[in-house]
Design an enzyme around this catalytic site. Structure first.
Site, PDB file in Angstrom:
ATOM      1  N   TYR A  53       0.845  -1.191   0.000  1.00  0.00           N
ATOM      2  CA  TYR A  53       0.000   0.000   0.000  1.00  0.00           C
ATOM      3  C   TYR A  53       0.886   1.248   0.000  1.00  0.00           C
ATOM      4  CZ  TYR A  53      -3.960  -3.036   1.289  1.00  0.00           C
ATOM      5  OH  TYR A  53      -4.919  -4.013   1.325  1.00  0.00           O
ATOM      6  N   SER A 207     -13.397  -4.428  -0.181  1.00  0.00           N
ATOM      7  CA  SER A 207     -14.340  -3.795  -1.118  1.00  0.00           C
ATOM      8  C   SER A 207     -15.784  -4.073  -0.730  1.00  0.00           C
ATOM      9  CB  SER A 207     -14.101  -4.265  -2.563  1.00  0.00           C
ATOM     10  OG  SER A 207     -14.822  -3.477  -3.487  1.00  0.00           O
ATOM     11  N   PRO A 208     -16.155  -3.841   0.531  1.00  0.00           N
ATOM     12  CA  PRO A 208     -17.516  -4.155   0.964  1.00  0.00           C
ATOM     13  C   PRO A 208     -18.584  -3.282   0.316  1.00  0.00           C
ATOM     14  CG  PRO A 208     -16.396  -2.910   2.655  1.00  0.00           C
ATOM     15  CD  PRO A 208     -15.355  -3.251   1.627  1.00  0.00           C
ATOM     16  N   LEU A 209     -18.182  -2.145  -0.249  1.00  0.00           N
ATOM     17  CA  LEU A 209     -19.137  -1.252  -0.919  1.00  0.00           C
ATOM     18  C   LEU A 209     -19.001  -1.306  -2.432  1.00  0.00           C
ATOM     19  CD1 LEU A 209     -18.959   1.822   1.485  1.00  0.00           C
ATOM     20  CD2 LEU A 209     -20.642  -0.031   1.442  1.00  0.00           C
ATOM     21  N   GLY A 212     -17.669   1.711  -4.297  1.00  0.00           N
ATOM     22  CA  GLY A 212     -18.525   2.895  -4.247  1.00  0.00           C
ATOM     23  C   GLY A 212     -19.910   2.680  -4.830  1.00  0.00           C
ATOM     24  N   LEU A 214     -22.263   0.616  -3.998  1.00  0.00           N
ATOM     25  CA  LEU A 214     -23.315   0.374  -3.008  1.00  0.00           C
ATOM     26  C   LEU A 214     -23.601   1.576  -2.122  1.00  0.00           C
ATOM     27  CD1 LEU A 214     -22.256  -3.279  -2.186  1.00  0.00           C
ATOM     28  CD2 LEU A 214     -24.402  -2.567  -3.281  1.00  0.00           C
ATOM     29  N   LYS A 217     -24.048   6.319  -5.224  1.00  0.00           N
ATOM     30  CA  LYS A 217     -23.570   7.554  -5.863  1.00  0.00           C
ATOM     31  C   LYS A 217     -23.635   7.514  -7.386  1.00  0.00           C
ATOM     32  CE  LYS A 217     -19.410   7.174  -4.100  1.00  0.00           C
ATOM     33  NZ  LYS A 217     -17.977   7.424  -3.777  1.00  0.00           N
TER      34      LYS A 217
END
Length: 346
Positions: A53, A207-209, A212, A214, A217
């Protein structure tokens, strides 16, 4: 904040984990410190990073934060990962003993700690025999450099092989799996979730969303623009706009999430995270935020509990599209078996 054990271990972690992939890239040091402080203030105890990272900068930032708050180290579970290139050399990548020895020592220096609580293979390495990697983990535990071992981005057969080898060779077990998992990406339920349930491996979804998606937007047939991940790069990775926009399932899932969010008066992000935290074998959901405001929104999922009808609605809307066999209804029926019914009169 709620808490669970880390896989089949006795170590307790928060059900939300602060991911630090944005640190040093999308989030500067001051913003990173603010996120870490806010997460701990909300009861978070689990922090995940990786050497790759920002080419080590994320670990550096977490290490500097820890040094300014020495009283927090024993309250936190710190996880990091190694596998991807950290230099130009032939042995600067992979899961070999040579690379992981160097990678772990470098991570410990950057983090400023004597041991990391969870050290993870960041991905499968086809060039390194798996027993070599597993023996490295075992030796690192014995040396007091790591406390638990985990893997990330393994497939079903790879995880099952690792689990069985640790048992056969009497090595430190694999206690966690870090895969992509969210309402738009449920394919790990075909093989990986059953392995995790069977072997006591805790799932740490990244990446639970859905990059982006979920959060609600993005709009149908309207290419995103502006300061969002897809606005800056609509072809970005697995969450690329064109592919997901073309799938009717995407918009069916978003409609269901929006409906449940309205019923609770919370954001779509909170609903998506709460659904994931309630899935079988999930230990802790990894949050990834650019800003403290985004993190605050995600943290509202900490005490959000969806009822059975809401879970059913989300499950049905997001059901993966599969054929009849081996993962569809026909395959499931073929693998099923019930006990005989009681004999008449008994």
């Amino acid at each position: 904040m709620r808490y669970r054990t880390l896989g089949a271990t006795g170590t307790v972690v928060s059900t939300l984990c602060l991911g630090t992939m944005t640190f040093g890239a999308e989030t500067d040091e001051a913003g990173s410190f603010a996120q870490l402080d806010r997460f701990v203030e909300a009861g978070g105890t689990f922090i995940d990073t990786a050497d790759v990272y920002s080419a080590g900068v994320s670990e550096d930032i977490v290490g500097r934060w820890l040094r300014t708050r020495p009283d927090l180290r024993d309250r936190l579970v710190i996880a990091t990962k190694g596998r991807f290139p950290m230099g130009p050399g032939a042995n600067d990548a992979g899961l070999s003993r040579v690379h992981l020895t160097r990678a772990l020592d470098a991570s410990l220096r950057r983090l400023g700690v004597e041991a990391v609580d969870l050290y993870q293979a960041h991905a499968w390495d086809p060039l390194t025999p798996l027993p070599e990697t597993l023996r490295f983990f075992d030796d690192a535990v014995s040396a007091g450099k790591i406390r638990y071992a985990g893997v990330s981005n393994f497939t079903g057969w790879q995880l099952q092989k690792a689990a069985l080898l640790t048992q056969h060779l009497s090595l430190t077990p694999i206690v966690t799996l870090q895969p992509q998992y969210n309402l738009l990406a449920r394919e790990i339920e075909f093989e990986l979730v059953p392995v995790c349930e069977n072997e006591g491996v805790g799932i740490l979804p990244w990446s639970p969303l859905g990059g982006g998606w979920l959060t609600g937007k993005y709009q149908r047939d309207s290419m995103p623009t502006g300061a969002t991940r897809l606005g800056e790069n609509p072809q970005r990775g697995v969450e690329a706009y064109a592919g997901r926009n073309a799938e009717e399932r995407t918009w069916r899932v978003l409609d269901a999430v929006r409906r449940v969010a309205g019923e609770h008066g919370v954001s779509m992000s909170a609903v998506s995270l709460a659904w994931l935290a309630a899935r079988p074998a999930v230990t802790s959901v990894i949050l990834g935020a650019r800003t403290t405001a985004q993190l605050d929104d995600n943290l509202t999922a900490a005490d959000l509990v969806l009822d059975a009808e809401q879970m059913r609605l989300l499950d049905e809307a997001s059901a993966p599209l599969v054929g009849d066999y081996p993962y569809g209804a026909a395959g499931v029926r073929q693998r099923a078996r019930d006990l005989p019914a009681p004999a008449s009169g008994q």
